[in-house]
Structures are given as C-alpha cells and as structure tokens.
Design an enzyme around this catalytic site. Sequence first.
Site, PDB file in Angstrom:
ATOM      1  CG  ASP A  47      11.627  -4.980   3.478  1.00 54.73           C
ATOM      2  OD1 ASP A  47      11.980  -4.081   4.231  1.00 54.73           O
ATOM      3  OD2 ASP A  47      10.522  -5.014   2.917  1.00 54.73           O
ATOM      4  CD  GLU A 229       5.235  -2.004   4.838  1.00 60.84           C
ATOM      5  OE1 GLU A 229       5.204  -1.142   3.959  1.00 60.84           O
ATOM      6  OE2 GLU A 229       6.112  -2.029   5.719  1.00 60.84           O
TER       7      GLU A 229
HETATM    8  C1  FRU Z   1       8.812  -2.945   4.167  1.00 63.49           C
HETATM    9  C2  FRU Z   1       8.593  -2.307   2.815  1.00 63.49           C
HETATM   10  C3  FRU Z   1       7.844  -3.245   1.880  1.00 63.49           C
HETATM   11  C4  FRU Z   1       8.266  -2.768   0.531  1.00 63.49           C
HETATM   12  C5  FRU Z   1       9.701  -2.376   0.762  1.00 63.49           C
HETATM   13  C6  FRU Z   1      10.177  -1.230  -0.062  1.00 63.49           C
HETATM   14  O1  FRU Z   1       9.886  -2.424   4.862  1.00 63.49           O
HETATM   15  O2  FRU Z   1       7.883  -1.077   2.968  1.00 63.49           O
HETATM   16  O3  FRU Z   1       6.445  -3.252   2.071  1.00 63.49           O
HETATM   17  O4  FRU Z   1       8.149  -3.765  -0.445  1.00 63.49           O
HETATM   18  O5  FRU Z   1       9.804  -2.048   2.131  1.00 63.49           O
HETATM   19  O6  FRU Z   1      11.544  -1.026   0.074  1.00 63.49           O
END
Ligand code: FRU
Length: 538
Positions: A47, A229
């Site tokens: 992300d 998310e």
């Molecule tokens: C989304 C996610 C978020 C989390 C991160 C962990 O892709 O699952 O919810 O903070 O990646 O790397």
Amino acid sequence: MTNKLALLIILLITGTLQANASMPADLYREPFRPQYHFTPLQQWMNDPNGMVYYQGEYHLFYQYYPHGNTWGPMHWGHAVSRDLVHWEHLPIALFPDRHGMIFSGSAVVDWQNTSGFGSDGEPPLVAIYTYHDSLGKNLGRTDFQSQAIAYSSDRGRSWTKYADNPVLENQGDADFRDPKVFWYAPTSRWIMALAVRNRVSFYSSPNLKDWTFESDFGEQWGSHAGVWECPDLFALPITGEAQSKYVLVTSVLPGGPNGGSATQYFVGEFDGKQFTLDEDLQSTLQVIPGKNRALWLDFGTDNYAGVTWSGLPGEPARRVFIGWMSNWLYATEVPTERWRSAMTLPRALSLHRTALGLRLHASPVGELEALRTASRSLEDMRVEQALDLSAELGGKPGQMEIEITMDTRDSEAVRLRLSNSDDERLDFTIDRNRRVYTLDRTAAGRSGFSESFATVQAAPIAGSLDELSLRLFLDQSSVEIFINEGETVMTALVFPNSPYSQVTLTSDGPVNIRRASIHELKSIWFPDAQQVVGNSDR
Ligand code: FRU
C-alpha cells in the site's frame, strides 16, 4: 549476501539513490520493470502510505519489506517527487519496534502545531499509522492492532515516534487499522477514518494524540464480500455545480468486481461526526445477502489500497489518488525478482452528476504529459474492419500512451489489441450487446505463476457508446485504461514475454475514428535513454 545486494541495502539505508558506477547495471532495466511508474529499488512493496504535500514535495511512503520480495515485517519506505512523475528514493522512514510492525496510515502537516511537535515556528509533519503486534496475534489476542503517531521537523527526512504510543488502543476488533486523518475546520478537529473489519469508524481529536470515537459507517452498505481496509474521506465539488459532497473510499478484500482486492466508494455528507450516504445511493448500495453491490473506483484487478494526497495546494485543491497496482490474489507470486509491485499512475478524482447518479471519475494527472516524446496522430478515418494503428502511428514497444476518440455506433464489438512477436495479446473490447467492456489477459503473456491471473475482466458500460474516448497507458507490465475521461477505469498487470509493439483496432462494423494518437513515453529512471536495455530481453 552478494556484494551488489549489500550495496543496494546500504544505499537504501543511507540515502538517496544516485546514479552510481558500481550499481548493478541492470537496476531498473530488469524484465517487466515499469519505466514511468513508481517502484521501490528492490524488494517488496504494498500500500501507498502517508501521502502528504509539503514545501513543494509530494511525499509517498509505502508498505515495505526491505529483506525480501514477499510480504514480511512492515516498514514505511519513502520517496518524494516535485511533479508526481519523477521520484527520488529516500531512506526508510519508520521501522518496526517493540509495539509491532508499521502498517498503513496517513500523514498531515500540522499547520497550527496542535500536537506541539513543531519547533521554531515550523509546522511538524505527523504520520498516523497502525501498529500490528504479530506476537499478540500469534497468542490469540484480538487487540493486536492499534494506532500510533510519529513526527518530523525536517521535511520528512527523519522521524521520531511519539513516546506515549499508541494513541488509540484497540477496542477488541482484530481488524482495526489504516488511519486516514484530515483537518475538519468547522469543528477545529482532526478526523480519523479507520477501517474496522466491516465498517469505517470515525474518531476526532484536537491534537492528534487524544482520540474520541464519533460514529461508524458501512455495515449495511456496499460490498462486504471481505474485510474493509484503507479508508479515505474527503470533500469534492460536483463538477459544474457550486455544491460539494463527501466521498468515502474503502478497499475490500476479497470481493472485487473481477476477483480479489478492489476499492469501492460512497458519496454523501459529513458533519464532523458522522458520514451519511446520499439518499439517491441507498437503494443501489444497501446490502442484500448473496449480492455484492458497490460503486467501484476501478474495475481492473490491479488497483488496491489507494488513497489521496493530503494538503495539496489550490482552491479548491486537486484530489490526487494513487493505488497499489496489484492484487492480494497473486501479488507475492508475480514473475519479478528484485522488486515486487508498482504504484498506479497518480489520478485526479472528480465528482459528476451522471444519468446514473453521482459518480467518481479518475483521470491521469496532467503532469504525465511531460513523459511524451514522439507523438503521432491521425484524424477522421473510417475503419471498416481492421486498422494497424502501430503501422500508422508508431509507438515505443512496451511504453506508450494511446488516445482514441471514436464513434462506434455501427459496431457490435470493437477491439483494441496490444500484441507482440510471440503472439501474446491483450484485448480490450467494447461489447455493445452485453453492454460491457472486457479486458482479456488469458493469452497476454506469463500467467502460470497463479491460477487466478489469466482472466477476462469486465466492467459495465456506464455512459453513451456513440462517442467514446479511450486513453490507455502501457508500461512494460501494466495497462491503465481510462474510458470517457475516467468515467470507467480498468487497471491490470500483464507479463508479456517481449514488450507489446503492435496496436490494432478491429471491429465487426464501421468505426469512425475522430482522432487517434500514440505517444512514446520516456523512462523516469533513464530520461535520456533511447531504448531500455534489458526490457526487450526476457
Ligand atoms: C492492505 C493491508 C492493510 C494493512 C497493510 C499491511 O493491503 O492489508 O490493511 O495495513 O496491507 O501491509
């Protein structure tokens, strides 16, 4: 560890990537390496995080695992840009500590120094992120995610974690993460949108340290095929009207329109405490068991966890979005070695009142036009069955932007094909009968790394089909298609064994091309190079 790898790690830890004679000669020239999208120097990225604009710099932090090319203990990698196109790598900003890994989050400029972290009249940058305590998780606890802050007084070059972290303790929900924070002037409060399993929870704070729960949104609306998310909440003017609305973006995993991860949005009002979905959208988005109902920000498989920049200049400021150009279905298996994953192109978001209601559109930011080198166009051409666009307009293998405006009303199906000399092809089809756009990557190149990859993706046709405009960006291993100025967007990865060099348009009836252009695009890593060495040799 090889000497080359050691050198790369030293470069990463100590500072900016500078062209250096002893760097691996093929760095940024590896097979499938995007040439004008952001990718980390090496290793795993997911992300985008902490996107904030300050003193002429667009900061891009990202979920980063510096010791491997699959997901691992998360850090925040860091890069900056002055134009959203060219990126400078900076040292890792946040490392895991005794509270856990550093998961996704956001950053703000604390202009009024509400946090007290500022000094000498300079506002601090404050990052708000999730701690993920894997030890707690392994022990079967449910409170292993919490929110924390860190600050910087030197334009994001170094970060200090707040001594009293975490600032928001877990309330007992295992999924409790990805804080996106903005300043809400009417109540003089910071607002945090937080993803909590099947909803977005809103919290408020006067100082970024003390947070009060305000409300929840979402349990009965939108896609719930997976966990929510990476939320984002922001106001956007309705194009051509005086009024603004709030847009709430949230990613969902799984549950995407074409499988795996995807990002949905809602349009409504926000009063500093609560987000209320627009009445017009309530019948479209109410949860009906067994159905997956949502407004999708992108119909392609490869745009996830995207959010927007905080603090952009201008009145009204642009809303610029960037997403992670992959999908959790196969992200760790895609056939790249030194690095894994790229970001999407930055896209300006806009809100439009359409025949279907209020809808979010996304268009590549204007700055990207600086990438164009050679451009060729044709105008007013009637195509009976097939047109070899590359024969007419050229184009740089693997690295081009294609723009077409056409009248397709006399054809049932119009197809734009990208192909290479290995007979691999990616087909984008406008299917008038089924009223869908499809993107077929079943014969587009390598796909054996995952059963989920070789798919035909579909997006409903939203508007009129008579005059259609397409803008397609090809960058070695990705395509991003913007239809009718971003009314519908499809982003997808592809792994052709040699770069696509041919562009053909075929149809089962006449098509009137108003204008078609192919722009060759330069590399942001090698702006002066004629040919990207290595990329043609897979
Ligand atoms: C989304 C996610 C978020 C989390 C991160 C962990 O892709 O699952 O919810 O903070 O990646 O790397």
